[in-house]
Scaffold this motif. Structure first.
Motif, PDB file in Angstrom:
ATOM      1  N   LEU A 169      24.518   2.677  11.087  1.00  0.00           N
ATOM      2  CA  LEU A 169      25.122   1.367  11.333  1.00  0.00           C
ATOM      3  C   LEU A 169      25.676   1.264  12.754  1.00  0.00           C
ATOM      4  N   ALA A 170      26.064   2.399  13.320  1.00  0.00           N
ATOM      5  CA  ALA A 170      26.584   2.417  14.693  1.00  0.00           C
ATOM      6  C   ALA A 170      25.467   2.480  15.725  1.00  0.00           C
ATOM      7  N   HIS A 171      24.270   2.880  15.302  1.00  0.00           N
ATOM      8  CA  HIS A 171      23.117   2.990  16.203  1.00  0.00           C
ATOM      9  C   HIS A 171      21.955   2.236  15.557  1.00  0.00           C
ATOM     10  N   SER A 172      22.049   0.934  15.546  1.00  0.00           N
ATOM     11  CA  SER A 172      21.114   0.107  14.781  1.00  0.00           C
ATOM     12  C   SER A 172      19.672   0.300  15.244  1.00  0.00           C
ATOM     13  N   LEU A 173      18.777   0.330  14.259  1.00  0.00           N
ATOM     14  CA  LEU A 173      17.351   0.490  14.503  1.00  0.00           C
ATOM     15  C   LEU A 173      16.645  -0.844  14.311  1.00  0.00           C
ATOM     16  N   ARG A 174      15.572  -1.029  15.063  1.00  0.00           N
ATOM     17  CA  ARG A 174      14.796  -2.268  14.947  1.00  0.00           C
ATOM     18  C   ARG A 174      13.328  -1.920  14.779  1.00  0.00           C
ATOM     19  N   LEU A 175      12.740  -2.392  13.691  1.00  0.00           N
ATOM     20  CA  LEU A 175      11.317  -2.187  13.441  1.00  0.00           C
ATOM     21  C   LEU A 175      10.539  -3.376  13.997  1.00  0.00           C
ATOM     22  N   GLU A 176       9.520  -3.080  14.782  1.00  0.00           N
ATOM     23  CA  GLU A 176       8.655  -4.119  15.341  1.00  0.00           C
ATOM     24  C   GLU A 176       7.298  -4.050  14.628  1.00  0.00           C
ATOM     25  N   PRO A 177       7.090  -4.894  13.620  1.00  0.00           N
ATOM     26  CA  PRO A 177       5.841  -4.815  12.848  1.00  0.00           C
ATOM     27  C   PRO A 177       4.697  -5.544  13.547  1.00  0.00           C
ATOM     28  N   LEU A 178       3.637  -4.813  13.851  1.00  0.00           N
ATOM     29  CA  LEU A 178       2.453  -5.372  14.489  1.00  0.00           C
ATOM     30  C   LEU A 178       1.233  -4.939  13.689  1.00  0.00           C
ATOM     31  N   ILE A 195       0.867  -1.180   0.000  1.00  0.00           N
ATOM     32  CA  ILE A 195       0.000   0.000   0.000  1.00  0.00           C
ATOM     33  C   ILE A 195       0.901   1.225   0.000  1.00  0.00           C
ATOM     34  N   ASP A 196       1.032   1.834  -1.170  1.00  0.00           N
ATOM     35  CA  ASP A 196       1.842   3.033  -1.338  1.00  0.00           C
ATOM     36  C   ASP A 196       0.939   4.249  -1.449  1.00  0.00           C
ATOM     37  N   GLY A 197       1.557   5.439  -1.471  1.00  0.00           N
ATOM     38  CA  GLY A 197       0.758   6.638  -1.648  1.00  0.00           C
ATOM     39  C   GLY A 197       1.491   7.892  -1.234  1.00  0.00           C
ATOM     40  N   VAL A 198       0.850   9.031  -1.471  1.00  0.00           N
ATOM     41  CA  VAL A 198       1.430  10.322  -1.132  1.00  0.00           C
ATOM     42  C   VAL A 198       1.361  10.544   0.371  1.00  0.00           C
ATOM     43  N   ALA A 199       2.088  11.554   0.857  1.00  0.00           N
ATOM     44  CA  ALA A 199       2.107  11.870   2.285  1.00  0.00           C
ATOM     45  C   ALA A 199       0.703  12.199   2.784  1.00  0.00           C
ATOM     46  N   ALA A 200       0.379  11.702   3.974  1.00  0.00           N
ATOM     47  CA  ALA A 200      -0.897  11.989   4.644  1.00  0.00           C
ATOM     48  C   ALA A 200      -2.106  11.486   3.869  1.00  0.00           C
ATOM     49  N   VAL A 209       1.388  -6.853   5.302  1.00  0.00           N
ATOM     50  CA  VAL A 209       0.984  -5.715   4.482  1.00  0.00           C
ATOM     51  C   VAL A 209       2.084  -4.677   4.617  1.00  0.00           C
ATOM     52  N   ALA A 210       2.663  -4.225   3.509  1.00  0.00           N
ATOM     53  CA  ALA A 210       3.766  -3.264   3.530  1.00  0.00           C
ATOM     54  C   ALA A 210       3.299  -1.922   3.000  1.00  0.00           C
ATOM     55  N   GLU A 211       3.537  -0.847   3.777  1.00  0.00           N
ATOM     56  CA  GLU A 211       3.131   0.476   3.311  1.00  0.00           C
ATOM     57  C   GLU A 211       4.325   1.399   3.184  1.00  0.00           C
ATOM     58  N   GLY A 212       4.232   2.308   2.211  1.00  0.00           N
ATOM     59  CA  GLY A 212       5.318   3.252   1.994  1.00  0.00           C
ATOM     60  C   GLY A 212       5.093   4.055   0.735  1.00  0.00           C
ATOM     61  N   GLY A 240      -5.508  -1.348   9.323  1.00  0.00           N
ATOM     62  CA  GLY A 240      -6.844  -1.930   9.268  1.00  0.00           C
ATOM     63  C   GLY A 240      -6.911  -3.161   8.382  1.00  0.00           C
ATOM     64  N   VAL A 241      -6.247  -3.108   7.231  1.00  0.00           N
ATOM     65  CA  VAL A 241      -6.226  -4.264   6.336  1.00  0.00           C
ATOM     66  C   VAL A 241      -5.496  -5.425   6.996  1.00  0.00           C
ATOM     67  N   ALA A 242      -4.376  -5.135   7.635  1.00  0.00           N
ATOM     68  CA  ALA A 242      -3.597  -6.190   8.293  1.00  0.00           C
ATOM     69  C   ALA A 242      -4.390  -6.844   9.415  1.00  0.00           C
ATOM     70  N   ARG A 243      -5.078  -6.031  10.203  1.00  0.00           N
ATOM     71  CA  ARG A 243      -5.882  -6.596  11.295  1.00  0.00           C
ATOM     72  C   ARG A 243      -7.025  -7.434  10.756  1.00  0.00           C
ATOM     73  N   ALA A 244      -7.644  -6.970   9.661  1.00  0.00           N
ATOM     74  CA  ALA A 244      -8.737  -7.741   9.062  1.00  0.00           C
ATOM     75  C   ALA A 244      -8.254  -9.087   8.556  1.00  0.00           C
ATOM     76  N   LEU A 245      -7.013  -9.142   8.082  1.00  0.00           N
ATOM     77  CA  LEU A 245      -6.463 -10.382   7.536  1.00  0.00           C
ATOM     78  C   LEU A 245      -5.702 -11.200   8.582  1.00  0.00           C
ATOM     79  N   GLY A 246      -5.475 -10.617   9.757  1.00  0.00           N
ATOM     80  CA  GLY A 246      -4.772 -11.350  10.806  1.00  0.00           C
ATOM     81  C   GLY A 246      -3.281 -11.486  10.567  1.00  0.00           C
ATOM     82  N   VAL A 247      -2.672 -10.464   9.942  1.00  0.00           N
ATOM     83  CA  VAL A 247      -1.237 -10.485   9.668  1.00  0.00           C
ATOM     84  C   VAL A 247      -0.635  -9.155  10.132  1.00  0.00           C
ATOM     85  N   PRO A 248       0.693  -9.058  10.268  1.00  0.00           N
ATOM     86  CA  PRO A 248       1.320  -7.775  10.619  1.00  0.00           C
ATOM     87  C   PRO A 248       1.294  -6.811   9.436  1.00  0.00           C
ATOM     88  N   TYR A 249       1.496  -5.532   9.744  1.00  0.00           N
ATOM     89  CA  TYR A 249       1.783  -4.591   8.663  1.00  0.00           C
ATOM     90  C   TYR A 249       3.128  -3.958   8.929  1.00  0.00           C
TER      91      TYR A 249
END
Length: 222
Positions: free
Chosen positions: A60-69, A5-10, A120-123, A19-28
Motif C-alpha cells: 500500500l505504501a509502494h503502489s503497483l500499476r498493471l498496464e494491460p496490453l 484462461i487459468d492453468g498450472v505454472a508454465a 482476456v484475464a489469465e491466472g 495471442g487470443v487477446a491480439r486475435a480479438l483486438g482486446v487487452p489481456y
C-alpha cells in the motif's frame, strides 16, 4: 465480455492469453505479474513473505500499476518498470507463498475487478474466484516434464531441476489452481502455441464478441 484462461505454472497462459487477446483486438490481463511484483518488493525489502500484514502495508505504501496490453503486460512501481525483473528464480521460489495469502489475494482481486472490460484475464483462479460470471472460461495444463522443457529454453537451469521445482509449485498452488466447473480444459502438451490459441477461439460462444472483433483475428506468432 471477459474470457478467463487459468492453468498450472508454465502451461503457456501468458503466451496463449496474449495471442487470443491480439486475435480479438482486446487487452489481456496478467494477474500473475501482480503477485510476482508483490513478491519482488517483499524480497527487496527483506520482508517475511509469510507475514501478510507486513507485506500488505508495504504494498500500500509502494503502489503497483498493471498496464494491460494485448501484446504483453507491463507493471510499474511509480516511475520504475518492474516487468523485466519478475521472472527470476528467486521470485519463482517466493510467489506461491505470497499468492496464498488471503490479504494479498484480496488486494490483487480488487485491482483486477476495477479494470474495464472487454479483456482476456489469465491466472490461476480467474474463472473460479475473480470473474466467476465470465462469458468463457479455459484451463491449461500439461505434464511437469513438458512444462520444464519449455521453461528450460528461457532460463539457464536444466530440465530436471526445473521439473522438480514445478512439481513443488503445483503442490503449493493446488488450492488456488483448479479449473472452474464450466471451464474448457486443454492439454497443451501435444499442441503448438497457435494450436492452443485456435482451439480457444473456436470454443468461444457465439455472440460473446462483436463481428468486427472476430473478423479481425490474426494468427499469432511465437
Amino acid at each position: 465480455m471477459i474470457v478467463t484462461i487459468d492453468g498450472v505454472a508454465a502451461s503457456g497462459k501468458s503466451s496463449v492469453s496474449s495471442g487470443v487477446a491480439r486475435a480479438l483486438g482486446v487487452p489481456y490481463v496478467s494477474s500473475g505479474l501482480l503477485y510476482r511484483a508483490a513478491t519482488l518488493l517483499g524480497l527487496e525489502a527483506a520482508l517475511d513473505l509469510h507475514d501478510a500484514s507486513g507485506l500488505l502495508v508495504h504494498l500500500l505504501a509502494h503502489s503497483l500499476r498493471l498496464e494491460p496490453l494485448a501484446g504483453g503486460n507491463r507493471i510499474w512501481q511509480g516511475e520504475r518498470e518492474l516487468t523485466g525483473e519478475l521472472h527470476s528464480t528467486r521470485v519463482d521460489a517466493g510467489v506461491s507463498v505470497v499468492a496464498a495469502l488471503p490479504e494479498v489475494r484480496g488486494w490483487v482481486d480488487a485491482q483486477l475487478r476495477a479494470l474495464p472490460s472487454p479483456f482476456v484475464a489469465e491466472g490461476r483462479d480467474m474463472g473460479t474466484n475473480v470473474f466467476p460470471h465470465a462469458g468463457a472460461k479455459f484451463y491449461l495444463t500439461a505434464s511437469p516434464h513438458i512444462r520444464a522443457q519449455r521453461r528450460a529454453s528461457e532460463r539457464p537451469e536444466d530440465v530436471p531441476a526445473i521439473e522438480a521445482a514445478l512439481v513443488r509449485r503445483d503442490a503449493l498452488d493446488r488450492v488456488q489452481s483448479a479449473p472452474a466447473p464450466d471451464a474448457v480444459v486443454i492439454d497443451t502438451g501435444p499442441l503448438t502455441l497457435d494450436g492452443v490459441i485456435q482451439t480457444i477461439l473456436a470454443e468461444l460462444p457465439e455472440g460473446l464478441w462483436s463481428e468486427k472483433q472476430v473478423s479481425g483475428r490474426a494468427t499469432p506468432v511465437y
